[in-house]
Design a protein around this motif. Structure first.
Motif, short mmCIF file in Angstrom:
data_model
loop_
_atom_site.label_atom_id
_atom_site.label_comp_id
_atom_site.label_asym_id
_atom_site.label_seq_id
_atom_site.Cartn_x
_atom_site.Cartn_y
_atom_site.Cartn_z
N GLY A 1 32.40 132.67 55.99
CA GLY A 1 31.99 132.76 57.39
C GLY A 1 33.03 132.20 58.34
N LEU A 2 33.65 131.06 57.96
CA LEU A 2 34.69 130.47 58.80
C LEU A 2 35.90 131.40 58.90
CD1 LEU A 2 34.64 126.72 57.69
CD2 LEU A 2 33.95 127.65 59.91
N GLY B 1 26.27 127.85 48.98
CA GLY B 1 26.37 127.79 50.43
C GLY B 1 27.76 127.47 50.93
N SER B 2 28.50 126.62 50.18
CA SER B 2 29.84 126.25 50.64
C SER B 2 30.78 127.45 50.61
CB SER B 2 30.40 125.13 49.76
OG SER B 2 30.42 125.52 48.40
N GLU B 3 30.64 128.29 49.60
CA GLU B 3 31.50 129.48 49.52
C GLU B 3 31.15 130.48 50.63
OE1 GLU B 3 31.77 127.14 46.32
OE2 GLU B 3 29.93 128.30 46.62
N LEU B 4 29.86 130.64 50.90
CA LEU B 4 29.45 131.52 52.00
C LEU B 4 29.94 130.96 53.33
CD1 LEU B 4 25.79 132.37 50.90
CD2 LEU B 4 27.84 133.78 50.65
N ALA B 5 29.92 129.63 53.48
CA ALA B 5 30.41 129.02 54.71
C ALA B 5 31.91 129.23 54.87
CB ALA B 5 30.09 127.52 54.70
N MET B 6 32.66 129.16 53.75
CA MET B 6 34.10 129.40 53.83
C MET B 6 34.39 130.82 54.27
SD MET B 6 35.73 127.43 50.58
CE MET B 6 37.36 127.89 51.14
#
Length: 421
Positions: A394-395, A387-392
């Motif tokens: 996305g940002l 999730g953190s990589e997908l969030a990065m």
């Protein structure tokens, strides 16, 4: 009016420029994703490596050094736990089992570790082939150690890197005369008595896959410390005699319950010994590593935004070359919002495509780094996208979409007459 055909024409008009900008965005995204995925892989891999080490008891010293020596088999200078105290720890009734660990020797690039057959079975969950050692000069090898059942291995005093640096010869020169006279190590650093492979452990995904495991009595005997048994006794393993017990660098204990675990840790935390949970020490290392990772990710995110901003500056230059096309569109009746949306979509497609391509690129980079670290440390690391990589990603996409408003607004505000000149 549908802006998609016009955006498609813009993309096809300068394909090299589009690909260049998309690749730059992909590299920016991959950098942050690789750092994040690798940090999680390091946490998970090191936690798995320490999973079989519930409680470690040793002489007072750095818990980090003891952890690196006992779990990750990294050379470190540690004090020996006195023999009588080691015997008391190994005989404690509140533990399901306690196993001695003795290091300091090597076979090629493989560390040689002295312990008990019970700990070998606990560590690897049984053997892949062969049997455990039952005699002083027998050994069980890790899953990645080269050798066949029945083959003999030559053991050297000192760690492999020390031997390669020539330090082993210095140690041999400093060895007392009675050590050499009794035939335990000559000037070449070899033990006179080789060990025979009797079994191979199952893969553990830890540095122990590259270890040669021998009875702890072999290490003691090789260093002229006795065997913990009366002279002339060929038996190996517990029980040992307290008055004959040599010192030990570390002891691994498996408590019978959670309450016993904390009781044992409190019992052996004293002026003459230390006891700690490897998991707790790893948490402290994770905290330090996490702080550094947050700083790295912050700098990476800032670099990503700057890269996207620089790309947009280049896009502005490209759009200036195409301002006549936008002016003609408006002269033909296209509203300003149509031109605004077309330019925004043109930039957004490059940012979106680059960010999405950065996900597998970052994962591949992290896998490559994991493989290199695994080869050096012996710890199995597996990088995954979370999730953190997908969030990065996305940002980065969000930042690109917001910054794409700037060139769109500039074209939107451009006077029609100026564009037609």
């Amino acid at each position: 009016m549908n802006p998609v055909p016009f955006v498609r024409a813009l993309l096809a008009r300068n394909p090299r420029t589009v690909w260049l900008f998309a690749v730059l965005v992909a590299l920016a995204a991959a950098l942050g994703i690789a750092i994040s995925a690798q940090e999680r892989a390091l946490r998970q891999g090191s936690a798995r490596a320490a999973d079989r080490f519930d409680l470690i008891v040793a002489a007072p010293g750095s818990q980090t050094d003891l952890l690196m020596s006992a779990v990750f088999l990294r050379p470190a200078q540690v004090e020996l736990l006195p023999g009588p105290l080691a015997h008391r720890v190994l005989s404690d009734a509140d533990a399901e089992f306690a196993a001695p660990l003795a290091f300091g020797d090597s076979h090629g690039d493989s560390p040689v570790i002295g312990t008990t057959a019970a700990f070998v079975a606990h560590l690897s969950g049984g053997l892949a082939e062969g049997r455990g050692f039952t005699r002083l000069n027998e050994a069980v090898i890790g899953a990645l150690v080269e050798g066949e059942i029945g083959a003999a291995l030559a053991i050297r005093h000192g760690h492999a890197d020390e031997v390669a640096a020539g330090l082993d010869a210095d140690r041999a020169a400093e060895t007392p005369d009675h050590d050499r006279d009794h035939g335990h190590a000559g000037q070449d650093g070899h033990h006179h008595e080789e060990v025979v492979i009797t079994g191979r452990m199952r893969p553990t995904g830890t540095p122990w896959d590259r270890a040669v495991v021998v009875p702890v009595e072999y290490i003691w005997s090789a260093h002229v410390m006795g065997t913990g048994h009366p002279p002339g006794t060929e038996r190996i393993g517990p029980p040992w005699q307290a008055e004959l017990m040599p010192g030990l660098p570390a002891i691994v204990m498996k408590p019978a319950s959670v309450a016993d675990a904390y009781g044992l840790r409190a019992r052996y935390r004293s002026e003459v010994s230390t006891a700690f949970f490897p998991a707790e020490t790893l948490v402290e290392l994770y905290a330090v590593m996490g702080d550094a990772t947050r700083v790295m990710l912050g700098l990476t995110l800032a670099a990503q935004v700057l890269i996207v901003a620089a790309i947009l500056a280049g896009i502005l230059a490209v759009l200036d070359l195409q301002r006549r096309s936008f002016a003609v569109l408006r002269a033909l009746g296209a509203p300003r919002r149509y031109v605004f949306l077309s330019v925004w979509l043109y930039v957004a497609v490059m940012v979106l495509g680059g960010a999405l391509a950065g996900l597998p690129l970052g994962w591949a980079a992290s896998q490559l780094v994991s493989a290199l670290i695994s080869r050096e440390t012996g710890v199995a690391f597996a990088a995954t996208l979370g999730g953190s990589e997908l969030a990065m990603a996305g940002l980065l996409i969000l930042a690109g979409f917001l910054l794409a408003l700037l060139p769109a607004w500039r074209v939107y505000r451009q006077p029609l007459v100026e564009g037609l000149r």
